[in-house]
Scaffold this active site. Structure first.
Site: not given
Ligand code: CAA
Length: 380
Positions: A363
């Site tokens: 996550e």
């Molecule tokens: N809420 C709403 N929108 C969001 C957001 C949030 N928390 N975070 C980002 N966004 C939106 C941004 O506003 C942007 O939208 P706009 O262009 O319209 O403004 C868009 O998403 C892209 O955001 P970023 O430019 O910040 O994107 P990024 O490429 O830099 O990545 C990141 C951001 C936080 C690194 C994201 O890629 C991330 O969270 N990565 C990790 C993924 C993850 O958590 N994976 C877990 C897998 S699920 C799992 O593990 C479940 C399980 O089985 C236990």
């Protein structure tokens, strides 16, 4: 500021504690050893309402607040983190996602079965080349009029084989980048949907982690969650809440290990006295307790912010990064307090130490949480 829990919170916490001790503790070592999914126990958790705690009562959910959920998560995680990840994914990622963003039809058809445990959910975002970099989705969902055609591979999927309903994130329009991503509900058993082999894991070995393959899978249009292009925001918003659940899991793993170390230190004697009377051990207990309490405050604050309708992206990320580090530190020290016995399965702490590691990875890794936190600080 009132740090007291309500009577209802205490009741829920105690019910989860009793369930964990009576139903999860027996057999937890064997399930870990055999990598056996706790099917019977998960079924009972559904019957007791632990699988859809925050979801709308109209669709079989408990309608509870996030504080209730994290209290239950902590208690279940103290004993069996394999069961608590099933609980976390079903509650925070699947039920919450559909309840908050799904259509009425999706809620009637899917949510009402997920909240009761009749069916189990999975959340499929990660791919072989899109783990932390979640916008780089290679799985495609091509619009074919009345349905989408899904192709691709998902990795490390919790409940990979045990789930019935899968939320799958996929790229519909590559030119639009993350704005061309969608989220879909896919049912197990549809043509072209294959479940890959089970992963052999270091920890949370009772949970069921698989890769999934989609080969020309037809997904009805009505199974898309939200508007066209909403999939990435859906995943991010849902994960923000999921991270509070995993932080509570880490807190539970840490407090479970601490309680075992405390009890052990009061019984085990060395140099003519119980080992808790040696400052070397007493100081370890003091450090463990302090970091657990600090984690608890961060987790509670994030849950409280979510319940208040405030933005919890930052507080959830802080809770996860801190509580997961605490889980690693405390479980490692708990093994140390147990000495040779800590390295032996029957004392439970070695399992908790192995289980703790994943809380720094799934996550969103700790490094990803720091991206979220630093961007939040610098933006404000
Ligand atoms: N809420 C709403 N929108 C969001 C957001 C949030 N928390 N975070 C980002 N966004 C939106 C941004 O506003 C942007 O939208 P706009 O262009 O319209 O403004 C868009 O998403 C892209 O955001 P970023 O430019 O910040 O994107 P990024 O490429 O830099 O990545 C990141 C951001 C936080 C690194 C994201 O890629 C991330 O969270 N990565 C990790 C993924 C993850 O958590 N994976 C877990 C897998 S699920 C799992 O593990 C479940 C399980 O089985 C236990």
């Amino acid at each position: 500021m009132d740090f007291k829990l309500t009577e209802e919170h205490i009741m829920i916490r105690d019910a989860a504690r009793d369930f964990a001790r009576n139903e999860l503790l027996p057999g937890v070592i064997e399930r870990d050893e055999k990598q056996e999914f706790p099917s019977e126990q998960i079924k009972k958790m559904g019957e007791l309402g632990f699988l859809g705690m925050m979801a709308s009562p109209e669709f079989g959910g408990g309608g509870m607040d996030t504080i209730s959920y994290i209290l239950a998560m902590e208690e279940i995680s103290k004993i069996d983190a394999s069961a608590s990840v099933v609980m976390s994914v079903n509650n925070s990622l699947v039920c919450w996602g559909i309840d908050t963003y799904g259509s009425q039809e999706q809620k009637k058809k899917y949510l009402s079965k997920l909240t009761t445990g009749e069916k189990l959910g999975a959340f499929c975002l990660s791919e072989p080349e899109a783990g932390s970099d979640a916008t780089s989705q290679r799985t495609t969902a091509i619009d074919k009029g009345d349905h989408y055609l899904l192709n691709g591979t998902k990795n490390w999927i919790t409940n990979g084989n045990s789930a019935d309903y899968y939320i799958v994130i996929a790229q519909t329009d590559r030119e639009k980048k993350h704005k061309g991503i969608n989220a879909f509900i896919v049912e197990k058993g549809v043509e072209g949907f294959e479940i890959g082999p089970k992963e052999q894991k270091m920890g949370i070995r009772g949970s069921d982690t698989h890769s999934l393959n989609f080969n020309d899978v037809k997904v009805p249009k009505e199974n898309r969650i939200g508007e066209d292009g909403f999939g990435f925001k859906f995943a991010m918003k849902t994960l923000s809440g999921g991270r509070i659940g995993i932080a509570a899991q880490a807190l539970g793993i840490a407090s479970g290990a601490y309680e075992l170390a405390l009890d052990y230190s009061k019984q085990r004697k060395a140099f003519g006295t119980e080992i808790c009377n040696h400052q070397a051990i007493a100081f370890k207990l003091a450090d463990m307790y302090t970091s657990i309490e600090a984690s608890r405050h961060l987790v509670m604050k994030a849950a409280w912010e979510k319940d208040q309708g405030a933005n919890y992206d930052l507080s959830g990320a802080m809770a996860k990064v801190y509580a997961s580090k605490t889980a690693m530190d405390v479980t490692t020290e708990a093994v140390q307090v147990h000495g040779g016995n800590g390295y032996v399965k029957e004392y439970h702490v070695e399992r908790l130490m192995r289980d703790a590691k994943i809380t720094q990875i799934y996550e969103g890794t700790s490094e990803i949480q720091k991206i979220v936190i630093s961007r939040g600080i610098l933006r404000d």
